[in-house]
Design a protein around this motif. Structure first.
Motif, PDB file in Angstrom:
ATOM      1  N   LYS A 133      61.525  44.190  37.186  1.00  0.00           N
ATOM      2  CA  LYS A 133      60.648  43.106  37.641  1.00  0.00           C
ATOM      3  C   LYS A 133      60.153  43.300  39.073  1.00  0.00           C
ATOM      4  O   LYS A 133      60.253  42.402  39.918  1.00  0.00           O
ATOM      5  CB  LYS A 133      61.357  41.759  37.507  1.00  0.00           C
ATOM      6  N   THR A 134      59.630  44.482  39.318  1.00  0.00           N
ATOM      7  CA  THR A 134      58.979  44.767  40.596  1.00  0.00           C
ATOM      8  C   THR A 134      57.472  44.741  40.385  1.00  0.00           C
ATOM      9  O   THR A 134      56.962  45.372  39.455  1.00  0.00           O
ATOM     10  CB  THR A 134      59.391  46.151  41.125  1.00  0.00           C
ATOM     11  N   SER A 135      56.765  44.019  41.231  1.00  0.00           N
ATOM     12  CA  SER A 135      55.315  43.949  41.092  1.00  0.00           C
ATOM     13  C   SER A 135      54.710  45.330  41.320  1.00  0.00           C
ATOM     14  O   SER A 135      55.223  46.141  42.093  1.00  0.00           O
ATOM     15  CB  SER A 135      54.723  42.942  42.087  1.00  0.00           C
ATOM     16  N   SER A 194      59.773  35.808  38.842  1.00  0.00           N
ATOM     17  CA  SER A 194      59.925  34.539  38.129  1.00  0.00           C
ATOM     18  C   SER A 194      59.449  34.619  36.683  1.00  0.00           C
ATOM     19  O   SER A 194      60.074  34.053  35.781  1.00  0.00           O
ATOM     20  CB  SER A 194      59.163  33.428  38.860  1.00  0.00           C
ATOM     21  N   SER A 195      58.352  35.323  36.457  1.00  0.00           N
ATOM     22  CA  SER A 195      57.761  35.351  35.107  1.00  0.00           C
ATOM     23  C   SER A 195      57.802  36.723  34.445  1.00  0.00           C
ATOM     24  O   SER A 195      57.481  36.841  33.260  1.00  0.00           O
ATOM     25  CB  SER A 195      56.304  34.874  35.170  1.00  0.00           C
ATOM     26  N   GLY A 196      58.173  37.754  35.211  1.00  0.00           N
ATOM     27  CA  GLY A 196      58.164  39.108  34.658  1.00  0.00           C
ATOM     28  C   GLY A 196      56.786  39.725  34.598  1.00  0.00           C
ATOM     29  O   GLY A 196      56.626  40.844  34.088  1.00  0.00           O
ATOM     30  N   GLU A 197      55.783  39.024  35.128  1.00  0.00           N
ATOM     31  CA  GLU A 197      54.409  39.549  35.134  1.00  0.00           C
ATOM     32  C   GLU A 197      54.256  40.496  36.326  1.00  0.00           C
ATOM     33  O   GLU A 197      54.032  40.064  37.455  1.00  0.00           O
ATOM     34  CB  GLU A 197      53.400  38.394  35.235  1.00  0.00           C
ATOM     35  N   VAL A 198      54.372  41.773  36.054  1.00  0.00           N
ATOM     36  CA  VAL A 198      54.292  42.746  37.155  1.00  0.00           C
ATOM     37  C   VAL A 198      52.855  42.963  37.604  1.00  0.00           C
ATOM     38  O   VAL A 198      52.607  43.522  38.678  1.00  0.00           O
ATOM     39  CB  VAL A 198      54.923  44.091  36.754  1.00  0.00           C
ATOM     40  N   LEU A 199      51.894  42.520  36.796  1.00  0.00           N
ATOM     41  CA  LEU A 199      50.474  42.660  37.120  1.00  0.00           C
ATOM     42  C   LEU A 199      49.829  41.289  37.246  1.00  0.00           C
ATOM     43  O   LEU A 199      50.128  40.375  36.474  1.00  0.00           O
ATOM     44  CB  LEU A 199      49.748  43.448  36.033  1.00  0.00           C
ATOM     45  N   SER A 200      48.924  41.158  38.210  1.00  0.00           N
ATOM     46  CA  SER A 200      48.131  39.939  38.295  1.00  0.00           C
ATOM     47  C   SER A 200      47.048  39.981  37.226  1.00  0.00           C
ATOM     48  O   SER A 200      46.748  41.036  36.654  1.00  0.00           O
ATOM     49  CB  SER A 200      47.480  39.828  39.681  1.00  0.00           C
ATOM     50  N   GLU A 201      46.437  38.837  36.931  1.00  0.00           N
ATOM     51  CA  GLU A 201      45.365  38.792  35.935  1.00  0.00           C
ATOM     52  C   GLU A 201      44.202  39.688  36.351  1.00  0.00           C
ATOM     53  O   GLU A 201      43.575  40.339  35.513  1.00  0.00           O
ATOM     54  CB  GLU A 201      44.868  37.346  35.763  1.00  0.00           C
ATOM     55  N   GLU A 202      43.917  39.732  37.654  1.00  0.00           N
ATOM     56  CA  GLU A 202      42.805  40.546  38.142  1.00  0.00           C
ATOM     57  C   GLU A 202      43.074  42.039  37.979  1.00  0.00           C
ATOM     58  O   GLU A 202      42.136  42.837  37.852  1.00  0.00           O
ATOM     59  CB  GLU A 202      42.527  40.237  39.623  1.00  0.00           C
ATOM     60  N   ASP A 203      44.351  42.426  37.969  1.00  0.00           N
ATOM     61  CA  ASP A 203      44.689  43.845  37.915  1.00  0.00           C
ATOM     62  C   ASP A 203      44.895  44.363  36.489  1.00  0.00           C
ATOM     63  O   ASP A 203      44.924  45.585  36.290  1.00  0.00           O
ATOM     64  CB  ASP A 203      45.954  44.120  38.734  1.00  0.00           C
ATOM     65  N   LYS A 204      45.051  43.476  35.534  1.00  0.00           N
ATOM     66  CA  LYS A 204      45.342  43.939  34.172  1.00  0.00           C
ATOM     67  C   LYS A 204      44.285  44.896  33.603  1.00  0.00           C
ATOM     68  O   LYS A 204      44.632  45.863  32.915  1.00  0.00           O
ATOM     69  CB  LYS A 204      45.546  42.742  33.244  1.00  0.00           C
ATOM     70  N   PRO A 205      42.982  44.688  33.893  1.00  0.00           N
ATOM     71  CA  PRO A 205      42.001  45.667  33.393  1.00  0.00           C
ATOM     72  C   PRO A 205      42.171  47.060  33.989  1.00  0.00           C
ATOM     73  O   PRO A 205      41.699  48.041  33.411  1.00  0.00           O
ATOM     74  CB  PRO A 205      40.650  45.055  33.814  1.00  0.00           C
ATOM     75  N   HIS A 206      42.837  47.157  35.144  1.00  0.00           N
ATOM     76  CA  HIS A 206      43.035  48.459  35.792  1.00  0.00           C
ATOM     77  C   HIS A 206      44.265  49.184  35.269  1.00  0.00           C
ATOM     78  O   HIS A 206      44.447  50.370  35.555  1.00  0.00           O
ATOM     79  CB  HIS A 206      43.180  48.272  37.308  1.00  0.00           C
ATOM     80  N   ASN A 207      45.095  48.475  34.495  1.00  0.00           N
ATOM     81  CA  ASN A 207      46.345  49.068  34.011  1.00  0.00           C
ATOM     82  C   ASN A 207      46.083  49.789  32.688  1.00  0.00           C
ATOM     83  O   ASN A 207      46.473  49.322  31.616  1.00  0.00           O
ATOM     84  CB  ASN A 207      47.406  47.981  33.829  1.00  0.00           C
ATOM     85  N   VAL A 208      45.426  50.913  32.785  1.00  0.00           N
ATOM     86  CA  VAL A 208      45.040  51.660  31.590  1.00  0.00           C
ATOM     87  C   VAL A 208      45.948  52.873  31.443  1.00  0.00           C
ATOM     88  O   VAL A 208      46.006  53.731  32.331  1.00  0.00           O
ATOM     89  CB  VAL A 208      43.567  52.125  31.681  1.00  0.00           C
ATOM     90  N   ALA A 264      47.294  55.241  40.260  1.00  0.00           N
ATOM     91  CA  ALA A 264      48.543  55.693  39.647  1.00  0.00           C
ATOM     92  C   ALA A 264      49.434  54.527  39.243  1.00  0.00           C
ATOM     93  O   ALA A 264      50.168  54.613  38.257  1.00  0.00           O
ATOM     94  CB  ALA A 264      49.294  56.613  40.602  1.00  0.00           C
ATOM     95  N   CYS A 265      49.360  53.422  39.995  1.00  0.00           N
ATOM     96  CA  CYS A 265      50.214  52.263  39.716  1.00  0.00           C
ATOM     97  C   CYS A 265      49.531  51.219  38.835  1.00  0.00           C
ATOM     98  O   CYS A 265      50.133  50.183  38.518  1.00  0.00           O
ATOM     99  CB  CYS A 265      50.659  51.618  41.028  1.00  0.00           C
ATOM    100  N   GLY A 266      48.274  51.465  38.453  1.00  0.00           N
ATOM    101  CA  GLY A 266      47.602  50.580  37.510  1.00  0.00           C
ATOM    102  C   GLY A 266      47.088  49.288  38.087  1.00  0.00           C
ATOM    103  O   GLY A 266      47.033  48.274  37.388  1.00  0.00           O
ATOM    104  N   ILE A 267      46.696  49.295  39.395  1.00  0.00           N
ATOM    105  CA  ILE A 267      46.111  48.105  39.996  1.00  0.00           C
ATOM    106  C   ILE A 267      44.814  48.493  40.704  1.00  0.00           C
ATOM    107  O   ILE A 267      44.500  49.679  40.842  1.00  0.00           O
ATOM    108  CB  ILE A 267      47.077  47.418  41.002  1.00  0.00           C
TER     109      ILE A 267
END
Length: 486
Positions: free
Chosen positions: A171-173, A260-274, A452-455
């Motif tokens: 659970k690291t961002s 808190s939620s386990g969401e390692v990615l923000s909503e804005e970054d999810k499209p970059h996590n390819v 490399a980190c998907g953000i």
């Protein structure tokens, strides 16, 4: 992601500001374009880039707008389009740019192959059996950065892609992962005399006659204790991982979200996590270590040339996977192509950054800033002033090596004239380069670490900036103290 349309008042305000900037740029051309003496106005394109990027959170568009503003300042309306085309061609034909495109594309191919072969997944599973805590995983990430020290591109791309799943499990961002990865890229490369940075700067020191032929590396090594930004940066990241330094700025929100939620990615970054490609489910850690070890070895063997190293290691990986019959030849070549294409977005950002550097060269931005600050360069003040000025230029122009081709011939003779301590001044200038690479939100290391980190590069830059600024302020104070002591 927030998709709400802009309010009419906001649209009108932005349009009015854009028209005002264009009108002012046209005024600059008609007033100064003939002789090119822009002075302080040479900073306008860079200011436009920074403000636009902070407002829009988009880097490529912001850089391109800055380029357009610079072209309007230096060309008539009739010559604007041909000048834009010439700038494109000049950057495309630049040998350094071509090398970066090929090297980074091949690194993308290499990462895709390792992912397809299940090496990255196997490495993550192996690491979990050895390290069970969040701090341990992040310190392992940092340790990898210290091991893969040959080049900051190699460092950022390899470690970021390899450590994603391991840090996700604790659970690291991704923002914090990108910060750790980027903090062990350029800052580590400058304090080790076996990196691409050492080769470049030692050659530059010989060209500027502060070191005899073949002795540039000796002066570089003597300057390593004075490369304060690198040492401070490593200390800050250690304190941040251990929790001794509180979370700063938006990093705090990112870590709270992940924990808190386990969401390692923000909503804005999810499209970059390819994910570049899917991987073989049953694999072993040799499918990670053999490709990466061959990449490091061949990069060193070919005189620290990451492009040649990546080419050779791809051949080794193809043979290694082929012997195991992990993948068909067609699958592996498809992976190579997909990995290369996957680097297009970050390379687009870098390309626009080089275009901005070309515009700044035309405007004389670097020369103006250096000449405007030489009055403050006494023997005691010179190291601190050199660090601050060159760090600001590196941050603004995203030129972490190029500006020193211009800056060193001005600063080093001045250092000799005022009898300043040369290793200290060299350490200050190279520290400035590392700061720029670390902090600039459209710089190569920042962009590649984010990829490399998907953000997104902006998410990485904004969350990392408070830590980079903290390191920069401490380093500036350190250079001031050492300037008076030495």
């Amino acid at each position: 992601m927030n998709l709400e349309p802009a309010r009419p008042s906001q649209t009108i305000a932005v349009g009015a500001i854009a028209l005002a900037v264009i009108a002012f740029a046209l005024y600059c051309y008609h007033t100064y374009g003939a002789d090119g003496g822009f002075g302080m106005l040479s900073l306008l394109p860079t200011v436009v880039v920074v403000v636009t990027a902070l407002y829009t959170k988009r880097t490529i568009e912001s850089l391109f707008i800055g380029v357009l503003v610079g072209l309007v300042m230096t060309n008539s309306v009739a010559d604007f389009i041909p000048a834009l085309g010439t700038t494109f061609l000049d950057v495309f034909m630049n040998e350094t740019v071509a090398w970066i495109f090929i090297a980074c594309g091949l690194m993308g191919s290499m990462i895709a192959l390792v992912t397809m072969g299940g090496g990255a997944e196997a490495f993550g599973r192996w690491l979990i059996t050895k390290v069970h805590t969040k701090k341990g995983t992040l310190f392992s990430t940092m340790a990898l950065g210290l091991v893969i020290f040959i080049d900051d591109y190699l460092n950022a791309l390899t470690i970021g892609a390899s450590m994603r799943k391991a840090t996700d499990r604790v659970k690291t961002s991704r923002e914090f992962l990108a910060y750790v990865v980027d903090s062990t890229a350029a800052p580590v490369c400058i304090i080790l005399p076996f990196s691409t940075w050492a080769v470049f700067f030692s050659g530059l020191l010989e060209e500027n006659n502060v070191a005899a032929e073949g002795q540039g590396i000796d002066l570089f090594i003597n300057s390593i204790p004075y490369m304060l930004y690198a040492w401070v940066c490593l200390a800050v990241v250690i304190l941040a991982i251990s929790g001794k330094l509180p979370l700063l700025g938006r990093m705090k929100a990112a870590e709270l979200r992940a924990e808190s939620s386990g969401e390692v990615l923000s909503e804005e970054d999810k499209p970059h996590n390819v994910e570049l490609v899917g991987g073989v489910e049953k694999s072993n850690t040799l499918n990670f270590f053999v490709p990466i070890a061959s990449l490091i070895f061949f990069t060193w063997y070919f005189d620290i040339d990451i492009m040649s190293g990546a080419m050779a290691s791809i051949f080794v990986t193809l043979a290694f996977f082929g012997v195991q019959r992990l993948l068909s030849m067609g699958q592996m070549f498809d992976g190579i192509l997909k990995g290369f294409v996957g680097m297009i977005m970050p390379l687009g950002t870098l390309f626009c950054g080089f275009m901005l550097a070309e515009i700044n060269d035309t405007l004389g931005t670097t020369e103006y800033v250096i000449n405007a600050t030489t009055a403050f360069m006494t023997s005691q003040m010179l190291p601190m002033v050199a660090f601050v000025v060159m760090a600001a230029l590196a941050f603004a122009t995203a030129s972490f090596w190029g500006i020193f081709v211009v800056g060193m011939p001005i600063i080093l003779p001045l250092a000799l004239a005022v009898n300043a301590d040369i290793p200290l001044v060299v350490g200050a200038m190279i520290s400035a380069s590392a700061f720029g690479s670390h902090a600039c939100f459209y710089g190569d290391s920042t962009v590649l670490s984010a990829k490399a980190c998907g953000i997104s590069p902006m998410s990485h830059a904004i969350t990392q900036l408070p830590y980079a600024m903290l390191g920069g302020v401490i380093s500036a104070f350190g250079f001031l103290v050492l300037g008076f002591m030495l």
